[in-house]
Design a protein around this motif. Sequence first.
Motif, PDB file in Angstrom:
ATOM      1  N   TYR A   1       0.830  -1.204   0.000  1.00 22.70           N
ATOM      2  CA  TYR A   1       0.000   0.000   0.000  1.00 22.70           C
ATOM      3  C   TYR A   1       0.869   1.261   0.000  1.00 22.70           C
ATOM      4  CZ  TYR A   1      -4.519  -2.310   0.874  1.00 22.70           C
ATOM      5  OH  TYR A   1      -5.667  -3.061   0.754  1.00 22.70           O
ATOM      6  N   ALA A   2       1.924   1.259   0.811  1.00 19.81           N
ATOM      7  CA  ALA A   2       2.813   2.425   0.864  1.00 19.81           C
ATOM      8  C   ALA A   2       3.489   2.658  -0.485  1.00 19.81           C
ATOM      9  CB  ALA A   2       3.863   2.227   1.956  1.00 19.81           C
ATOM     10  N   ALA A   3       3.958   1.583  -1.102  1.00 17.07           N
ATOM     11  CA  ALA A   3       4.599   1.716  -2.411  1.00 17.07           C
ATOM     12  C   ALA A   3       3.607   2.205  -3.462  1.00 17.07           C
ATOM     13  CB  ALA A   3       5.199   0.369  -2.833  1.00 17.07           C
ATOM     14  N   LEU A   4       2.370   1.746  -3.372  1.00 20.88           N
ATOM     15  CA  LEU A   4       1.343   2.175  -4.319  1.00 20.88           C
ATOM     16  C   LEU A   4       1.050   3.663  -4.156  1.00 20.88           C
ATOM     17  CD1 LEU A   4      -0.728   1.532  -6.495  1.00 20.88           C
ATOM     18  CD2 LEU A   4      -2.296   0.754  -4.694  1.00 20.88           C
ATOM     19  N   SER A   5       1.001   4.136  -2.924  1.00 14.40           N
ATOM     20  CA  SER A   5       0.773   5.567  -2.686  1.00 14.40           C
ATOM     21  C   SER A   5       1.883   6.412  -3.301  1.00 14.40           C
ATOM     22  CB  SER A   5       0.697   5.826  -1.173  1.00 14.40           C
ATOM     23  OG  SER A   5       0.528   7.206  -0.916  1.00 14.40           O
ATOM     24  N   MET A   6       3.130   5.993  -3.107  1.00 16.44           N
ATOM     25  CA  MET A   6       4.257   6.727  -3.685  1.00 16.44           C
ATOM     26  C   MET A   6       4.190   6.722  -5.213  1.00 16.44           C
ATOM     27  SD  MET A   6       6.295   8.005  -1.317  1.00 16.44           S
ATOM     28  CE  MET A   6       7.922   8.147  -2.057  1.00 16.44           C
ATOM     29  N   ALA A   7       3.777   5.591  -5.776  1.00 14.04           N
ATOM     30  CA  ALA A   7       3.690   5.499  -7.238  1.00 14.04           C
ATOM     31  C   ALA A   7       2.628   6.447  -7.779  1.00 14.04           C
ATOM     32  CB  ALA A   7       3.390   4.065  -7.645  1.00 14.04           C
ATOM     33  N   TRP A   8       1.471   6.520  -7.110  1.00 17.92           N
ATOM     34  CA  TRP A   8       0.422   7.445  -7.559  1.00 17.92           C
ATOM     35  C   TRP A   8       0.895   8.895  -7.452  1.00 17.92           C
ATOM     36  CZ3 TRP A   8      -3.188   6.421 -10.690  1.00 17.92           C
ATOM     37  CH2 TRP A   8      -3.920   5.228 -10.663  1.00 17.92           C
ATOM     38  N   CYS A   9       1.582   9.223  -6.371  1.00 24.03           N
ATOM     39  CA  CYS A   9       2.096  10.595  -6.215  1.00 24.03           C
ATOM     40  C   CYS A   9       3.103  10.923  -7.312  1.00 24.03           C
ATOM     41  CB  CYS A   9       2.758  10.750  -4.847  1.00 24.03           C
ATOM     42  SG  CYS A   9       1.671  11.321  -3.542  1.00 24.03           S
ATOM     43  N   GLY A  10       4.018   9.975  -7.563  1.00 21.16           N
ATOM     44  CA  GLY A  10       5.024  10.207  -8.590  1.00 21.16           C
ATOM     45  C   GLY A  10       4.410  10.404  -9.961  1.00 21.16           C
ATOM     46  N   LEU A  11       3.384   9.615 -10.256  1.00 25.16           N
ATOM     47  CA  LEU A  11       2.711   9.743 -11.546  1.00 25.16           C
ATOM     48  C   LEU A  11       1.995  11.086 -11.654  1.00 25.16           C
ATOM     49  CD1 LEU A  11       2.118   8.149 -14.165  1.00 25.16           C
ATOM     50  CD2 LEU A  11      -0.001   7.367 -13.086  1.00 25.16           C
ATOM     51  N   ALA A  12       1.342  11.504 -10.569  1.00 21.96           N
ATOM     52  CA  ALA A  12       0.630  12.792 -10.573  1.00 21.96           C
ATOM     53  C   ALA A  12       1.596  13.944 -10.816  1.00 21.96           C
ATOM     54  CB  ALA A  12      -0.108  12.980  -9.246  1.00 21.96           C
ATOM     55  N   GLN A  13       2.754  13.881 -10.182  1.00 20.27           N
ATOM     56  CA  GLN A  13       3.729  14.968 -10.318  1.00 20.27           C
ATOM     57  C   GLN A  13       4.374  14.999 -11.693  1.00 20.27           C
ATOM     58  OE1 GLN A  13       6.718  14.920  -7.226  1.00 20.27           O
ATOM     59  NE2 GLN A  13       5.587  16.427  -6.053  1.00 20.27           N
ATOM     60  N   SER A  14       4.635  13.824 -12.252  1.00 17.85           N
ATOM     61  CA  SER A  14       5.470  13.784 -13.451  1.00 17.85           C
ATOM     62  C   SER A  14       4.702  13.925 -14.757  1.00 17.85           C
ATOM     63  CB  SER A  14       6.253  12.459 -13.490  1.00 17.85           C
ATOM     64  OG  SER A  14       5.357  11.354 -13.582  1.00 17.85           O
ATOM     65  N   SER A  15       3.434  13.501 -14.791  1.00 16.07           N
ATOM     66  CA  SER A  15       2.814  13.431 -16.119  1.00 16.07           C
ATOM     67  C   SER A  15       1.318  13.689 -16.158  1.00 16.07           C
ATOM     68  CB  SER A  15       3.088  12.048 -16.733  1.00 16.07           C
ATOM     69  OG  SER A  15       2.563  11.034 -15.908  1.00 16.07           O
ATOM     70  N   LEU A  16       0.685  13.992 -15.032  1.00 14.18           N
ATOM     71  CA  LEU A  16      -0.767  14.155 -15.046  1.00 14.18           C
ATOM     72  C   LEU A  16      -1.155  15.604 -14.781  1.00 14.18           C
ATOM     73  CD1 LEU A  16      -1.934  10.981 -13.062  1.00 14.18           C
ATOM     74  CD2 LEU A  16      -1.608  11.256 -15.531  1.00 14.18           C
ATOM     75  N   GLY A  17      -2.362  15.932 -15.187  1.00 13.91           N
ATOM     76  CA  GLY A  17      -2.897  17.265 -14.934  1.00 13.91           C
ATOM     77  C   GLY A  17      -4.404  17.210 -14.797  1.00 13.91           C
ATOM     78  N   GLY A  18      -4.984  18.299 -14.295  1.00 12.65           N
ATOM     79  CA  GLY A  18      -6.444  18.395 -14.209  1.00 12.65           C
ATOM     80  C   GLY A  18      -7.067  17.326 -13.345  1.00 12.65           C
ATOM     81  N   ASP A  19      -8.175  16.758 -13.829  1.00  9.70           N
ATOM     82  CA  ASP A  19      -8.917  15.753 -13.069  1.00  9.70           C
ATOM     83  C   ASP A  19      -8.099  14.482 -12.858  1.00  9.70           C
ATOM     84  OD1 ASP A  19     -11.077  17.424 -12.831  1.00  9.70           O
ATOM     85  OD2 ASP A  19     -12.169  16.575 -14.543  1.00  9.70           O
ATOM     86  N   GLU A  20      -7.277  14.114 -13.851  1.00 12.67           N
ATOM     87  CA  GLU A  20      -6.440  12.916 -13.689  1.00 12.67           C
ATOM     88  C   GLU A  20      -5.474  13.074 -12.515  1.00 12.67           C
ATOM     89  OE1 GLU A  20      -5.625  10.332 -17.623  1.00 12.67           O
ATOM     90  OE2 GLU A  20      -4.634  12.271 -17.575  1.00 12.67           O
ATOM     91  N   LYS A  21      -4.917  14.259 -12.407  1.00 13.16           N
ATOM     92  CA  LYS A  21      -3.983  14.508 -11.308  1.00 13.16           C
ATOM     93  C   LYS A  21      -4.704  14.461  -9.969  1.00 13.16           C
ATOM     94  CE  LYS A  21      -0.164  17.637 -10.232  1.00 13.16           C
ATOM     95  NZ  LYS A  21       0.600  18.803 -10.717  1.00 13.16           N
ATOM     96  N   ARG A  22      -5.889  15.054  -9.906  1.00  9.20           N
ATOM     97  CA  ARG A  22      -6.662  15.044  -8.663  1.00  9.20           C
ATOM     98  C   ARG A  22      -7.018  13.618  -8.252  1.00  9.20           C
ATOM     99  NH1 ARG A  22     -11.739  14.403  -7.991  1.00  9.20           N
ATOM    100  NH2 ARG A  22     -12.209  14.744 -10.197  1.00  9.20           N
ATOM    101  N   ARG A  23      -7.448  12.802  -9.207  1.00 10.03           N
ATOM    102  CA  ARG A  23      -7.816  11.415  -8.885  1.00 10.03           C
ATOM    103  C   ARG A  23      -6.587  10.605  -8.439  1.00 10.03           C
ATOM    104  NH1 ARG A  23     -11.446  12.144 -13.336  1.00 10.03           N
ATOM    105  NH2 ARG A  23      -9.876  11.325 -14.809  1.00 10.03           N
ATOM    106  N   ALA A  24      -5.442  10.882  -9.032  1.00  7.41           N
ATOM    107  CA  ALA A  24      -4.225  10.181  -8.630  1.00  7.41           C
ATOM    108  C   ALA A  24      -3.870  10.509  -7.183  1.00  7.41           C
ATOM    109  CB  ALA A  24      -3.071  10.556  -9.554  1.00  7.41           C
ATOM    110  N   TYR A  25      -3.994  11.782  -6.813  1.00  7.98           N
ATOM    111  CA  TYR A  25      -3.722  12.163  -5.427  1.00  7.98           C
ATOM    112  C   TYR A  25      -4.739  11.543  -4.465  1.00  7.98           C
ATOM    113  CZ  TYR A  25       0.031  15.504  -6.406  1.00  7.98           C
ATOM    114  OH  TYR A  25       1.226  16.084  -6.756  1.00  7.98           O
ATOM    115  N   GLU A  26      -5.973  11.407  -4.901  1.00 10.15           N
ATOM    116  CA  GLU A  26      -6.979  10.758  -4.055  1.00 10.15           C
ATOM    117  C   GLU A  26      -6.598   9.312  -3.787  1.00 10.15           C
ATOM    118  OE1 GLU A  26     -10.634  11.244  -6.132  1.00 10.15           O
ATOM    119  OE2 GLU A  26     -10.946  13.328  -5.480  1.00 10.15           O
ATOM    120  N   GLN A  27      -6.120   8.622  -4.828  1.00  7.48           N
ATOM    121  CA  GLN A  27      -5.685   7.246  -4.648  1.00  7.48           C
ATOM    122  C   GLN A  27      -4.461   7.179  -3.719  1.00  7.48           C
ATOM    123  OE1 GLN A  27      -7.098   4.318  -5.717  1.00  7.48           O
ATOM    124  NE2 GLN A  27      -8.790   5.690  -6.270  1.00  7.48           N
TER     125      GLN A  27
END
Length: 583
Positions: free
Chosen positions: A311-337
């Motif tokens: 779970y901890a690794a998954l949280s870090m992966a979602w954060c990394g993805l949000a920071q590196s390549s997502l925007g808008g609603d996709e970024k918000r949903r990634a941070y929620e996950q």
Amino acid sequence: MIDFLDRLKQRKLVQWTLAYIAASFALIQVVDIVAQRFGWPEAAMRGLIVMLAVGVFVVVVLAWYHGEHGAQRVTGVELSILALLLAIGGGVLWGIAPAPKGERRDRAPVAAAQAANAPIPSTDAQSIAVLPLANESGDKDQQYFSDGLSEDLITALSQFDSLKVISRNSSFQFRDSRDDARTIGVKLGVVHLLEGSVRRAGDAVRVRAELVSAADGRTLWSQNFDRPYRDLFALQDEITQAVAQALRAKLVSAPAGAKQSEHPPSGSLDAYNAYLQGRFHITAGPVDEQRRAIDDFEAAIRLDPRYARAYAALSMAWCGLAQSSLGGDEKRRAYEQAQLTADKALALDPDLAAAHVARGFLLQSEQLDWPAAEAEYQRAVALAPDDTLARLQLALLMGTRGQLEQAVELLRKLLIVDPRRAGAFNFLGRFLVALGRLDEAEQAVRTSIELRPGSPTPYAGLTTLAILRNDPAGALRIAESMAPGNWKVIALALAQQVAGDAAAADTALHTLIEQQGDDSAVQIAEVYALRRQPDQMFEWLDRAYAARDSGIQLLLFDTYLMRYKDDARFAAFCRKVNLPVPR
């Protein structure tokens, strides 16, 4: 010829020479043992051997002289002369004899550490680096498995008291290295290396482990382990205990840290295997690999819903993805996950350092809650003092909050157990620039480049150093030499502002806005600060806040932006992003 042999026999040259060689050999053995116990440099042993070699000729002369006079004894004066000749002869040979190639090469990382004012890697007697175990399964897709076992050994050995264990980031840089054991030991600052191989075939696992003395490459301990795959966790524990016993290490007895494990609580090997694959993909870097890692971690959780580490690794992966390549609603949903999975990890295991790092990373990335993030990192370091990611994040957060001296000190301590982390040297350089220590900063940045030549960010740092030193031509030359990419566009935009060509400066800025207006708001604000246009600078800082641009964390150690720290708008922006207002 017979007469000559009789004269040799009469003068006992052979007996003297053999006696001298035997005594020299015994002396070398004793000194070698003492040198290892006290950590004497290799040069001391080489000097002794050279000196003893010179002594052979002196002994032959003395034997012949005394044989001529019929007396086979040595006076005190002759002993003094012998010692003087040995010292002089050894010194002459030492001066003209070339040092081994490995030794000349070994001085480079030490010099780099001295120049960067970072700690020179110590060679503690109780220190070890686990090199990546070679994948001998005949299937390159099994690389994740051998890497996973190597990383787990690093984690497990870190639980032992007074045992310095080099982090994965530094030790894995010597995968398939042609350097000898001594060179690797010097570069990593350790006296022991653990190396070997892994072969997985069906339901069987074979691990060959070998403990090596870094000083001379001697094998101190080795063993082959053949076990069924179902006994993998027991095998890992067995190897760890065997290595610790060979090093005479003791398990941590004080409650300074909590036992950190990568294993799923259910003991599911399938869940563990999925987790290892995710961890392997997350280190690969590209966005598609990050998405594969997310799929792997989710598979591990499905197989073991109580797997806090996944779970901890998954949280870090979602954060990394949000920071590196997502925007808008996709970024918000990634941070929620990321929020949901970090909370779940902590609920399952409150003493898991990785879970606190995950929550801290989310707090600073999405919520800009720096004090809360710092508390999480502090807790992670308390639980796992040797967790280099936790210590790195804590150091960077200190810099974000303007505590630059503390940040520098934390990074220097980190570099003792992670001496080849290029990113740490790069941030060390940025903090030193903010403190006005430009020469130290340059050496740190150049060390970062030496460790990871392909990274563009240190070159942007060199561009800034040239600008601060009032060297516009040098700044432009560095920026133009960079490989094509986003950071070259940023560096050129900065360098052109001081190059004296107003049209070129405007063009470079417009190019940066056109190409990276959605991703580099803070860097565009830097250019406007350099142009002395604070209105536009604050406008772009507001855009950075709206987009939750990760560059906001640079604010209080950014040389360009801090030029306007006395502007009322700067204080207002600091309050908006929850950062302390600089005095």
